[in-house]
Each structure stands twice: as C-alpha cells, then as structure tokens.
Design an enzyme around this catalytic site. Structure first.
Site, PDB file in Angstrom:
ATOM      1  N   GLU B 363       0.831  -1.217   0.000  1.00 22.40           N
ATOM      2  CA  GLU B 363       0.000   0.000   0.000  1.00 22.40           C
ATOM      3  C   GLU B 363       0.860   1.260   0.000  1.00 22.40           C
ATOM      4  O   GLU B 363       0.539   2.258   0.637  1.00 22.40           O
ATOM      5  CB  GLU B 363      -1.007  -0.018   1.155  1.00 22.40           C
ATOM      6  CG  GLU B 363      -1.920  -1.236   1.003  1.00 22.40           C
ATOM      7  CD  GLU B 363      -3.175  -1.187   1.839  1.00 22.40           C
ATOM      8  OE1 GLU B 363      -3.640  -0.090   2.159  1.00 22.40           O
ATOM      9  OE2 GLU B 363      -3.682  -2.278   2.143  1.00 22.40           O
ATOM     10  N   GLU B 367       9.134   5.084   0.989  1.00 22.08           N
ATOM     11  CA  GLU B 367       9.551   6.217   0.149  1.00 22.08           C
ATOM     12  C   GLU B 367       8.322   6.949  -0.395  1.00 22.08           C
ATOM     13  O   GLU B 367       8.262   8.179  -0.387  1.00 22.08           O
ATOM     14  CB  GLU B 367      10.433   5.712  -1.009  1.00 22.08           C
ATOM     15  CG  GLU B 367      11.808   5.194  -0.585  1.00 22.08           C
ATOM     16  CD  GLU B 367      11.773   3.816   0.074  1.00 22.08           C
ATOM     17  OE1 GLU B 367      10.749   3.108  -0.049  1.00 22.08           O
ATOM     18  OE2 GLU B 367      12.765   3.451   0.737  1.00 22.08           O
TER      19      GLU B 367
END
Ligand SMILES: Cc1cc2nc3c(=O)[nH]c(=O)nc-3n(C[C@H](O)[C@H](O)[C@H](O)COP(=O)(O)OP(=O)(O)OC[C@H]3O[C@@H](n4cnc5c(N)ncnc54)[C@H](O)[C@@H]3O)c2cc1C
Lengths: 264, 383
Positions: B363, B367
């Site tokens: 999900e 980053e």
C-alpha cells in the site's frame, strides 16, 4: 422459556494474581476481568436452549461493583436479552450465603423456568452460590452438569453430572437450578454486531432496599463467613538434579522420596 | 481531548484479544511454515462479523468506527500478521472501495456478501511494470456493447487465489494517464479471468498472494465501479483507509516483539543475572515501548479524524510510515534480545521480523509515504 443465568466477573485466568502486602485482598491494578469461565458455559447453554426452542428470554444477573457491568454487557453481546445488576457498596465483601441470598431475592421478582450458574467462580472457588440459591428459592438442583436436555413439554430436564469415575444421569423437574461444568459446551465469542447491539439492551439496577433487604442482611454484614487474611501460596522450592551413575541416582532418589518428601 | 476508549471499543478489543489468544496464536507458526491459507480461522472471523468491520449494518457489516478497526487489526497483528493482512485488505480495500464508489445495486450484490464474509475480496492495482508508479498500469478495459473487455495482468494481489469478488483497476483511456483509469468489479468465475502464480514469500506466508491474468475477460457493463475515468481518485481515498489498517497491523507486530522480548529478558540468565538487568537491554526495551506508543497515537489520530469524516491522506501516510518503521526496528531488536534463539524458528520473533518487512512495502513503500506527506506539506506546485 425464561432462563436466568447468574454470572460473576473474575480476574482473567491468564492474569498473575498478587496478594496485597496486608493480606486484605489481591492487587487489582493491571488485571483484566472476564466472565467466570464456568458461568460462560451456563450462559452458552441458555443461549443454545433459546435458539433450539426458537423462543425464550435469557436474563443475566450479577452481583458486583460498578465494573461488573462489563461482564453483563459481554453477556448481552453474546446474545442474552436483559441484564440485572446488584450494585451497591453494601453488597461488598459478602460470602457465598450473602451473595446467594441477594441473588435469590432478585430472582424471586423475575419470571423463570430455569436457572443456570457456573459450578464455581475461579477467584474464590467456593462453589456454593448455586446450591445455596436453590435452597433459598426452594428449587431442585443439580450441580456440575456436563449435559442438559429439556423435555418436550418443558416440565422437566435430564442432566448428566460428573461424579467420581462415572457420569450420573438425573431427571429433574423444572424450574430448577443447574450449575455448569466444563464440557457442557464450547462458549461463543460475542460477535461485532452483538457488541454493537448490547448497548441498546436494558440493565436493571438493584440495591438492598429495592430488593427489600436491609443493609445488615447483605455484604460483609450479612455474611456467615469472614475472610481474615489472604496469603500467597508458598513459592516452589527449586528442583534438585541428582548426579552420578544411574544406580547411585536411583538410590539417592529413593532416599529423598522417603526421607525428605515422605511420600514412600 | 480524551484518550479513553468507549465501552464498545474496549469490548471489541477484549473479544479479539481472547479470540486471537485461543484460536490464532498457537497455529500461526504452522500456517507460516506450510504457507497455507487459514480457511478454518477465516470462517470463524466471518461468523464474528470481522469481515465487515467498517461496513454499515444495512450492507451486512458491523458498522464500527475506525478506532475499533485499528484496535482489531493491532490484535491480529500481535497474534498473526497474515490474518491481519487478510482482514485489512478484504475490509479496507475490496469492501470499502465498493462501499465508497458502488451503486446501490452493486452494494447489494457484491458488498453484502463481502461484509457478511460469504465471499472474500481482493483489490488489484499493482502490475508487473506498475508498482509505486501505479498510474502507469497497462491493463485495459474496452467497452464493447453491453460489456467491458479486460486484458492485462496484476501482480502481488492479496487474496488473489481465494477471493470470490475482485476490484480491478484498468486503463479506460490510455491518452489520459491517471485520469483515464477506472475500477471494475470482477467475479471469480468470469470467463477469461485466470489466477496465475501464487507467490512464495519471505513473510506473511499464510496470507494469499497471487497474480491475476485477464485475457478478453468479459464483464457486464454495469460492473464499472464509480465514475468512468475516476478510478484513480477513488483508489487514493481507498488507500487512506487501508494505510490506517497496515499501520495498526504494524503496531501489533511491534507489540508482539516487545511483549516477547520483555518475557524473554526476564527469564534468560547470563553472567548470573537475567539479561533484563543489563542496561543495554533495558534501553532497547524502553525505546521499543516508546516508539510503539508514538506509532499507536499516530494511528489513532488518523482513525479519529477518519471517524470525524475528515480527509486523512497525510495523517494515514504518517501513521503507516512511522508504524511500519517502528515494527521493523522493534522486530530487529527483538531478535537481538533473544540472541541465537531469536534467529531460529523455535521462537516466533523471527516470524515477526519477516512479517514486519511488508508493512514498509505494501500500500505504498516508505519512500512513497514520504512523497505523499511532502506533497501534502508543500502543495501541488512543487511536486
Ligand atoms: C505481500 C504483498 C501483498 C500485496 N498486496 C497487494 C494488493 O492486494 N493489491 C495491490 O494492488 N498490490 C499489492 N501489493 C503490491 C505493492 O503495493 C507494491 O509491491 C508496492 O506498491 C511497491 O511496488 P513495486 O513492488 O513495484 O516496487 P517499485 O515501485 O518498483 O519500487 C522499488 C523501489 O523503488 C522505490 N521507488 C519507486 N519510486 C520511487 C520514487 N518516486 N521515489 C523514491 N523511491 C521510489 C520504492 O520505494 C522501492 O524501494 C502487494 C505486495 C506484496 C509484497
């Protein structure tokens, strides 16, 4: 069929119990509370009877501090229809007799065909409230049951009791008081919908006067047994590891069993 | 400001904690080892309403709030994160997408069986060549008369091989990029829809992950979910809720690491004393506990705002980012505290460590969460 289930809120069986330094009770800080496991069997049985018959009403009743309402809510979430809470400082510190008396009085004001309890509460292990209540209500009783069948005309029940080395099968006329033993059933968990629905269900409150009892008849004042002091069980001594050849170890073991443990 | 849970929230927490202790914890290692989908447990979850937690009662769900949802997923994360991921993706992604974007008819036909737990749901965005850059998906849907024709492949789809109802994102106008993406409800039995490879994973091995393939799969016209070409916008809303779920699960995994470490540190004796008496170990435990509380507060903040009907893109991303990093750190430290015993399968901490890693990837990677948060801080002009 109207069924009454008596239940008690007790410390979670997985909790570590510590006795207060002065021996007046146990430390309650950090302990989670649950419905007494044997009472859960009683409740589950009541719910199953109602589901099997397709009609009926299950009322759960508890005597305990305000916090004990959580146990009633859990029972309502599992599927009970109504709750009754005997909650008043005067009820506190009661023995099995005082508790049975207050519960019996509350039950007298309710319609019922069957009363179910756990065989004992896992906190004080007295196993007396169920039978005492049956006596006070003048009802037949069967304790430590592992099976319950209601007759088609609902006038009697057949119960199985665990006795030493056997199982005793009894026919009992209704209404009666039965106390539940492990093995009677596998209790359900409250479903999410049950939990959401529980807050809308009614819990009736009682104090001694609404039951027609004087403060001297309930709680510590109305008790026949008083707890003088609690003390933790002696801590277990560390084990002994025997050394040497098997033959020497065996003779040491026999010596220890005879002289120290004094069991042979 | 009130940090107290309501009676219902406490009751749900207690029920799930007990259920997990009795029915899940002891089996987690076995399902993990065999990489087997725990159908037996899933059926029990369905009976308890745990496959429709946040779906309103009128659609067969329990209609609970996000705080309860977070509490539930934390308990599952603590017991077996594979179960947490199954519950999370079914509730937050598949069922919630249909709830947020579906027509009344779609809700009756597809949401009700999902919420009641009669069928499992899967939600497919990721493709072999479109992960973080989800807007570049290549699966296409073309309207041909009374049906859509789907072509393409999806990868890493949770519940991919066990779901009865899937929500599939596909491009409906390649020229429009992310503004040309739409969502579709696809039933398992659809001709041309094939389940591909089941993935053999590092962790979360009792969660089902599979590839999906569409070869001229024909879907009724009315199974377009939400507005045409609005699929990506709905996807972002769906992920807001999903990230609260992953974050809760991460808090649960971290708590498992801490609870097991506390127990072990008190029992394990070296140099004549329990290792818990060494300050080096105490500091690890203190850091773990502090970070877990901080992570949970972020999760509950996002859940609270969600319950107030606020948009929680930033808060959900922050919770997911922080909680998953905390879970990773806590599980690494748990192995360290267990020493060699932490490295072998006799103790569950190595599983916590393997399971925690997914929280930093699924999900949206850590980053990408930072990207989302920064974008919320800076506004669109910069990025
Ligand atoms: C167990 C599991 C279950 C999953 N379940 C689902 C599911 O149910 N449905 C679904 O649709 N998907 C699912 N996924 C897919 C998951 O969402 C993706 O794996 C994830 O979004 C990352 O995409 P990727 O794997 O292609 O990695 P990539 O996007 O290729 O990323 C590789 C690396 O590059 C970094 N990176 C990429 N772009 C940037 C950037 N712009 N700036 C900085 N760094 C960048 C990433 O952070 C990462 O470190 C699942 C994945 C796993 C492992």
């Amino acid at each position: 069929m109207k069924i009454i289930v008596c239940l008690k809120q007790v410390p979670d069986t997985a909790a570590t119990i510590k006795v207060k330094p002065d021996g007046s009770g146990v430390e309650t800080e950090g302990i989670t509370y649950v419905i007494n496991p044997y009472d859960e069997f009683a409740l589950e049985e009541a719910l199953r009877i109602k589901e099997r018959l397709g009609e009926g009403e299950v009322t759960v009743i508890t005597l305990g501090p305000p916090k004990a309402k959580e146990a009633l809510r859990t029972a309502l979430a599992m599927g009970a229809d109504k709750g009754v809470h005997l909650s008043d400082p005067a009820f506190e510190g009661g023995d099995s007799y005082a508790t049975a008396k207050a519960l019996a009085r509350a039950i007298q004001g309710l319609p019922y065909d069957l009363i179910l309890c756990g065989k004992q509460a896992v906190d004080d292990d007295a196993a007396q409230v169920g039978p005492a209540m049956a006596e006070l209500l003048g009802l037949p009783q069967a304790c430590v049951i592992t099976k319950l069948e209601i007759d088609a005309n609902r006038k009697k029940a057949v119960v199985h009791r665990q006795i030493e080395g056997a199982s005793e099968i009894m026919e009992v006329s209704l209404p009666a008081v039965f106390t539940a033993q492990k093995g009677l059933n596998e209790p359900r968990y409250p479903s999410l919908k049950g939990i959401m629905g529980a807050k809308k269900k009614e819990i009736a409150e009682h104090n001694p006067s609404s039951l027609g009892l004087s403060p001297e008849e309930v709680g510590l004042a109305g008790s026949k047994v008083k707890i003088l002091k609690l003390s933790p069980p002696p801590s277990r001594a560390t084990g002994k590891i025997l050394e040497g050849e098997p033959r020497e170890q065996a003779s040491q073991l026999v010596k220890l069993l005879r002289e120290e443990a004094k069991i042979i | 400001m009130n940090f107290e849970l309501t009676d219902e929230q406490k009751a749900v927490q207690q029920m799930v904690r007990e259920f997990a202790r009795e029915e899940i914890v002891t089996k987690a290692a076995i399902y993990d080892e065999k990489a087997e989908f725990p159908w037996e447990i899933i059926h029990k979850l369905a009976d308890l309403g745990l496959l429709g937690i946040i779906i309103p009662q009128e659609y067969g769900g329990a209609g609970m709030d996000y705080i309860s949802y977070a509490l539930i997923l934390e308990e599952f994360g603590r017991a077996d994160a594979s179960i947490a991921l199954t519950v999370e993706s079914h509730n937050s992604l598949a069922a919630n997408h249909i709830y947020l974007a579906g027509t009344e008819d779609q809700k009756q036909r597809y949401l009700v069986p999902l919420a009641r737990g009669e069928k499992l749901g899967a939600w497919a965005l990721t493709e072999p060549e479109a992960g973080s850059d989800a807007s570049s998906i290549k699966t296409t849907a073309v309207l041909e008369g009374d049906h859509w024709t789907l072509n393409g492949s999806k990868s890493f789809i949770t519940q991919g091989s066990v779901a009865g109802i899937c929500v599939i994102m596909a491009s409906t106008d390649r020229t429009l990029g992310k503004k040309g993406i739409s969502a579709f409800i696809v039933e398992r039995e659809t001709p041309g829809f094939r389940i591909g490879r089941k993935e053999d994973k590092l962790g979360l091995r009792a969660s089902d992950t599979a590839q999906l393939h569409f070869e001229d799969a024909r879907i009724p016209k009315e199974n377009l979910l939400g507005q045409l070409n609005q699929g990506f916008i709905d996807t972002l809303r769906v992920l807001d809720g999903g990230r609260i779920g992953i974050a809760s699960m991460a808090v649960g995994i971290a708590r498992a690491a801490l609870e097991d470490s506390l127990k072990y540190a008190k029992e394990r004796v070296q140099f004549g004393q329990p290792i818990a008496s060494f300050q080096a170990i105490q500091w690890k435990l203190a850091d773990m506990a502090t970070q877990i509380d901080a992570a949970r507060l972020l999760v509950h903040q996002a859940a609270f705002l969600m319950d107030k009907g606020k948009r929680v893109t930033k808060e959900a991303s922050m919770a997911k980012l922080y909680a998953s990093e905390v879970a990773m750190r806590a599980t690494v430290e748990a192995i360290q505290i267990h020493g060699g015993y932490g490295y072998i399968k006799e103790y569950p901490v190595e599983r916590y460590f393997r399971d925690a890693k997914l929280c930093q990837i699924g999900e949206g990677t850590s980053e990408i969460q930072r990207l989302v948060i920064a974008r919320q801080l800076l506004g669109r002009e910069i990025s």
